[in-house]
Design an enzyme around this catalytic site. Structure first.
Site, mmCIF file in Angstrom:
data_model
loop_
_atom_site.group_PDB
_atom_site.id
_atom_site.type_symbol
_atom_site.label_atom_id
_atom_site.label_comp_id
_atom_site.label_asym_id
_atom_site.label_seq_id
_atom_site.Cartn_x
_atom_site.Cartn_y
_atom_site.Cartn_z
ATOM 1 C CB SER A 149 -0.873 0.024 1.265
ATOM 2 O OG SER A 149 -1.429 1.311 1.495
ATOM 3 C CE1 TYR A 203 -4.252 -1.424 5.153
ATOM 4 C CE2 TYR A 203 -3.224 0.678 4.628
ATOM 5 C CZ TYR A 203 -3.735 -0.537 4.224
ATOM 6 O OH TYR A 203 -3.724 -0.873 2.893
#
Length: 282
Positions: A143, A156
């Site tokens: 990501s 995250y």
């Protein structure tokens, strides 16, 4: 020419969102695909759409036995495994540290890391013998949060930084038999969900106005579709293209890293948020 003709690929979390887009693209490129996912209904829909080129396996990426079963069924059904794409993940909806409920931090941390990091480790562990046999490859979904702040909250972001390290470590450990690389997509309007421990299991990222929130800040001018991210996975899965690549990390995020200096600090309202009267040292 079909770049993945005859290749057999196992994709975790492939029944929705980015994972499904990868499945669709790989089938179009000639691959046979096994999908490990928790949703039996979505797996059945995939099978209806793609027929015999798809094998759906219901399971949880946090359970090694489920991962091993997916590999076993893959080899039994298609005869081999050429590429593993570790993709299943959850997002924390950018909940900042200050807003994490103290009573939920332990459980939320465990859930995020079990899905986003442990799930990848278990995938690689389960698939390793089959991949060594075929001199195959592993591709891990990272990501933009694996490289930059503000793409998620601390939970995250920590998991995706961990995956960056995992790609590098496994690329070292598995060389020269298995190549390991990572793709770091940016914003995607998919069905990505959040951790149940934060009450976000039923919340979909598709419910957010990503086009309005993220699009204007991206150098490319808009949020890409899930399908537009899949070319990177084809590249890393293709035997003809992957020869020089292992331990490679592709920032495939719409140019997030070149936006320039737009906001120097993300916590300017922190004292007000906490109702704290700060001391003055000037």
């Amino acid at each position: 020419m079909l770049r993945l003709e005859g290749e057999v690929v196992l994709i975790t979390g492939g029944a929705s969102g980015l994972g499904k887009a990868i499945v669709d693209r790989f089938v179009a490129e000639g691959a046979k695909v096994v999908v490990l996912d928790r949703s039996a209904d979505r797996l059945a829909a995939l099978a209806d759409e793609h027929g015999s080129r798809i094998l759906g396996v219901t399971g949880d990426v946090r359970v090694l036995a489920d991962q091993e079963n997916a590999v076993r069924m893959c080899v039994a059904h298609f005869g081999r495994l050429d590429c593993l794409i570790a993709n299943a993940g959850i997002w924390d909806y950018a909940v900042p540290l200050v807003d994490l409920p103290p009573q939920s931090i332990d459980a939320a941390f465990d859930e995020m890391f079990q899905v986003n990091v442990k799930g990848y480790i278990l995938s690689a562990k389960a698939a390793l013998p089959a991949l060594v046999k075929t001199r195959g490859s592993i591709v891990m979904t990272i990501s933009n949060s694996g490289f930059y702040p503000a793409g998620g909250g601390p939970l995250y972001t920590a998991t995706k930084h961990a995956v960056v390290g995992l790609v590098r470590q496994l690329a070292y450990e598995l060389a020269p038999h298995v190549r390991v690389n990572g793709v770091a997509p940016g914003a995607i309007g998919t069905d990505l969900r959040g951790p149940a421990t934060l009450g976000l299991a039923e919340k979909s990222i598709a419910s957010l106005d990503l086009a309005g929130m993220a699009g204007p800040s991206l150098p490319i001018g808009r949020v890409p579709t899930a399908a537009e991210y899949t070319g990177a996975y084809v590249f890393f899965a293709s035997r003809g293209d992957i020869v020089p690549a292992t331990g490679a990390l592709l920032n495939y995020d719409g140019g997030i890293g070149i936006r320039g200096l737009t906001q120097p600090a993300g916590g300017t309202d922190l004292a007000d948020h906490l109702a704290v009267q700060q001391e003055s040292f000037s």
